[in-house]
Design a protein around this motif. Structure first.
Motif, PDB file in Angstrom:
ATOM      1  N   PRO A 201       3.886  69.799  -3.279  1.00 35.05           N
ATOM      2  CA  PRO A 201       2.733  68.920  -3.521  1.00 35.05           C
ATOM      3  C   PRO A 201       2.286  68.943  -4.977  1.00 35.05           C
ATOM      4  O   PRO A 201       2.501  69.911  -5.699  1.00 35.05           O
ATOM      5  CB  PRO A 201       1.657  69.508  -2.615  1.00 35.05           C
ATOM      6  CG  PRO A 201       2.035  70.932  -2.445  1.00 35.05           C
ATOM      7  CD  PRO A 201       3.532  70.959  -2.480  1.00 35.05           C
ATOM      8  N   SER A 202       1.667  67.850  -5.360  1.00 32.22           N
ATOM      9  CA  SER A 202       1.034  67.753  -6.670  1.00 32.22           C
ATOM     10  C   SER A 202      -0.193  66.876  -6.490  1.00 32.22           C
ATOM     11  O   SER A 202      -0.383  66.260  -5.433  1.00 32.22           O
ATOM     12  CB  SER A 202       1.992  67.125  -7.687  1.00 32.22           C
ATOM     13  OG  SER A 202       2.173  65.749  -7.393  1.00 32.22           O
ATOM     14  N   MET A 203      -1.023  66.807  -7.496  1.00 28.16           N
ATOM     15  CA  MET A 203      -2.225  65.965  -7.402  1.00 28.16           C
ATOM     16  C   MET A 203      -1.858  64.495  -7.218  1.00 28.16           C
ATOM     17  O   MET A 203      -2.636  63.728  -6.683  1.00 28.16           O
ATOM     18  CB  MET A 203      -3.111  66.149  -8.645  1.00 28.16           C
ATOM     19  CG  MET A 203      -3.749  67.528  -8.714  1.00 28.16           C
ATOM     20  SD  MET A 203      -4.668  67.986  -7.207  1.00 28.16           S
ATOM     21  CE  MET A 203      -6.039  66.850  -7.286  1.00 28.16           C
ATOM     22  N   ASP A 204      -0.669  64.117  -7.641  1.00 26.65           N
ATOM     23  CA  ASP A 204      -0.221  62.733  -7.496  1.00 26.65           C
ATOM     24  C   ASP A 204       0.572  62.503  -6.210  1.00 26.65           C
ATOM     25  O   ASP A 204       0.892  61.363  -5.885  1.00 26.65           O
ATOM     26  CB  ASP A 204       0.638  62.319  -8.694  1.00 26.65           C
ATOM     27  CG  ASP A 204      -0.160  62.310  -9.982  1.00 26.65           C
ATOM     28  OD1 ASP A 204      -1.339  61.912  -9.961  1.00 26.65           O
ATOM     29  OD2 ASP A 204       0.408  62.717 -11.020  1.00 26.65           O
ATOM     30  N   ASP A 205       0.915  63.568  -5.507  1.00 26.44           N
ATOM     31  CA  ASP A 205       1.749  63.458  -4.300  1.00 26.44           C
ATOM     32  C   ASP A 205       1.309  64.536  -3.297  1.00 26.44           C
ATOM     33  O   ASP A 205       1.966  65.554  -3.113  1.00 26.44           O
ATOM     34  CB  ASP A 205       3.220  63.621  -4.677  1.00 26.44           C
ATOM     35  CG  ASP A 205       4.161  63.228  -3.537  1.00 26.44           C
ATOM     36  OD1 ASP A 205       3.688  62.750  -2.490  1.00 26.44           O
ATOM     37  OD2 ASP A 205       5.382  63.416  -3.710  1.00 26.44           O
ATOM     38  N   LEU A 206       0.168  64.303  -2.681  1.00 23.55           N
ATOM     39  CA  LEU A 206      -0.430  65.261  -1.751  1.00 23.55           C
ATOM     40  C   LEU A 206       0.185  65.149  -0.359  1.00 23.55           C
ATOM     41  O   LEU A 206       0.674  64.076   0.024  1.00 23.55           O
ATOM     42  CB  LEU A 206      -1.936  65.004  -1.658  1.00 23.55           C
ATOM     43  CG  LEU A 206      -2.718  65.220  -2.953  1.00 23.55           C
ATOM     44  CD1 LEU A 206      -4.111  64.626  -2.848  1.00 23.55           C
ATOM     45  CD2 LEU A 206      -2.778  66.699  -3.280  1.00 23.55           C
ATOM     46  N   PRO A 207       0.145  66.215   0.432  1.00 22.18           N
ATOM     47  CA  PRO A 207       0.668  66.150   1.796  1.00 22.18           C
ATOM     48  C   PRO A 207       0.033  65.026   2.617  1.00 22.18           C
ATOM     49  O   PRO A 207       0.711  64.367   3.402  1.00 22.18           O
ATOM     50  CB  PRO A 207       0.331  67.518   2.385  1.00 22.18           C
ATOM     51  CG  PRO A 207       0.137  68.408   1.224  1.00 22.18           C
ATOM     52  CD  PRO A 207      -0.344  67.543   0.091  1.00 22.18           C
ATOM     53  N   PHE A 208      -1.261  64.798   2.431  1.00 18.39           N
ATOM     54  CA  PHE A 208      -1.957  63.726   3.148  1.00 18.39           C
ATOM     55  C   PHE A 208      -1.252  62.392   2.941  1.00 18.39           C
ATOM     56  O   PHE A 208      -1.006  61.647   3.894  1.00 18.39           O
ATOM     57  CB  PHE A 208      -3.410  63.655   2.665  1.00 18.39           C
ATOM     58  CG  PHE A 208      -4.163  62.451   3.152  1.00 18.39           C
ATOM     59  CD1 PHE A 208      -4.641  62.406   4.445  1.00 18.39           C
ATOM     60  CD2 PHE A 208      -4.391  61.376   2.312  1.00 18.39           C
ATOM     61  CE1 PHE A 208      -5.344  61.286   4.904  1.00 18.39           C
ATOM     62  CE2 PHE A 208      -5.089  60.265   2.752  1.00 18.39           C
ATOM     63  CZ  PHE A 208      -5.565  60.222   4.056  1.00 18.39           C
ATOM     64  N   HIS A 209      -0.930  62.075   1.692  1.00 15.78           N
ATOM     65  CA  HIS A 209      -0.253  60.806   1.389  1.00 15.78           C
ATOM     66  C   HIS A 209       1.185  60.825   1.882  1.00 15.78           C
ATOM     67  O   HIS A 209       1.687  59.841   2.413  1.00 15.78           O
ATOM     68  CB  HIS A 209      -0.305  60.516  -0.112  1.00 15.78           C
ATOM     69  CG  HIS A 209      -1.699  60.360  -0.607  1.00 15.78           C
ATOM     70  ND1 HIS A 209      -2.282  61.257  -1.468  1.00 15.78           N
ATOM     71  CD2 HIS A 209      -2.646  59.434  -0.331  1.00 15.78           C
ATOM     72  CE1 HIS A 209      -3.520  60.880  -1.705  1.00 15.78           C
ATOM     73  NE2 HIS A 209      -3.777  59.783  -1.033  1.00 15.78           N
ATOM     74  N   ARG A 210       1.847  61.945   1.714  1.00 18.77           N
ATOM     75  CA  ARG A 210       3.248  62.069   2.122  1.00 18.77           C
ATOM     76  C   ARG A 210       3.376  61.853   3.628  1.00 18.77           C
ATOM     77  O   ARG A 210       4.349  61.286   4.107  1.00 18.77           O
ATOM     78  CB  ARG A 210       3.723  63.454   1.692  1.00 18.77           C
ATOM     79  CG  ARG A 210       5.166  63.800   1.785  1.00 18.77           C
ATOM     80  CD  ARG A 210       6.118  62.890   1.094  1.00 18.77           C
ATOM     81  NE  ARG A 210       6.147  62.880  -0.338  1.00 18.77           N
ATOM     82  CZ  ARG A 210       7.236  63.033  -1.057  1.00 18.77           C
ATOM     83  NH1 ARG A 210       8.380  63.319  -0.484  1.00 18.77           N
ATOM     84  NH2 ARG A 210       7.196  62.898  -2.356  1.00 18.77           N
TER      85      ARG A 210
END
Length: 146
Positions: A15-24
């Motif tokens: 995860p990163s601030m630009d690719d969070l688990p929520f979005h994934r």
């Protein structure tokens, strides 16, 4: 003009601030579906664990519990903080403190979550990340030897 090929998401995702688990995972509805799959697995395969929750007339973990857990997961995975807006800080240890959580209960909870992740088709780096995070939290909630 050449066709640009999309590469599949990396299997070593973190995860990163630009690719969070929520979005994934796909956002609020998908996270809520994961919460429901979790309780479906609990109802089907871990009845002793299910009975620790409020049940509906059919003996299944009730809709309110499912909704609260879905809201918690949304925020915990990096989405909107709906749970905190409605219920305050999760205070996981305090909220679970009245239950004796031993390794058997922890493992039953994790079996349900693994079945839910399987049911939702979550794999690869995201799955490894979630498996580790859920295992850490489940172990953190243990408050009884054994």
């Amino acid at each position: 003009m050449p066709v640009e090929l999309k590469t599949p998401p990396s299997d070593d995702w973190v995860p990163s601030m630009d690719d969070l688990p929520f979005h994934r995972l796909g956002g609020e509805e998908e996270v809520k579906a994961l919460a429901n799959a979790f309780y479906d697995a609990m109802d089907a395969d871990e009845p002793a664990l299910a009975r620790l929750h409020e049940l509906d007339a059919q003996g299944r973990v009730n809709a309110g519990t499912r909704e609260r857990f879905g809201l918690f997961l949304i925020g915990w995975l990096g989405g909107p903080q709906h749970y905190m807006e409605r219920h305050g800080h999760p205070r996981l240890r305090m909220r679970h403190g009245h239950l004796p959580v031993d390794t058997g209960m922890r493992d039953a909870w994790l079996r349900c979550m693994r079945k839910a992740l399987d049911a939702r088709g979550i794999s690869g780096g995201l799955r490894r990340f979630l498996d580790e995070r859920f295992a850490n939290v489940a172990d953190f909630l243990r408050n009884t030897e054994g």
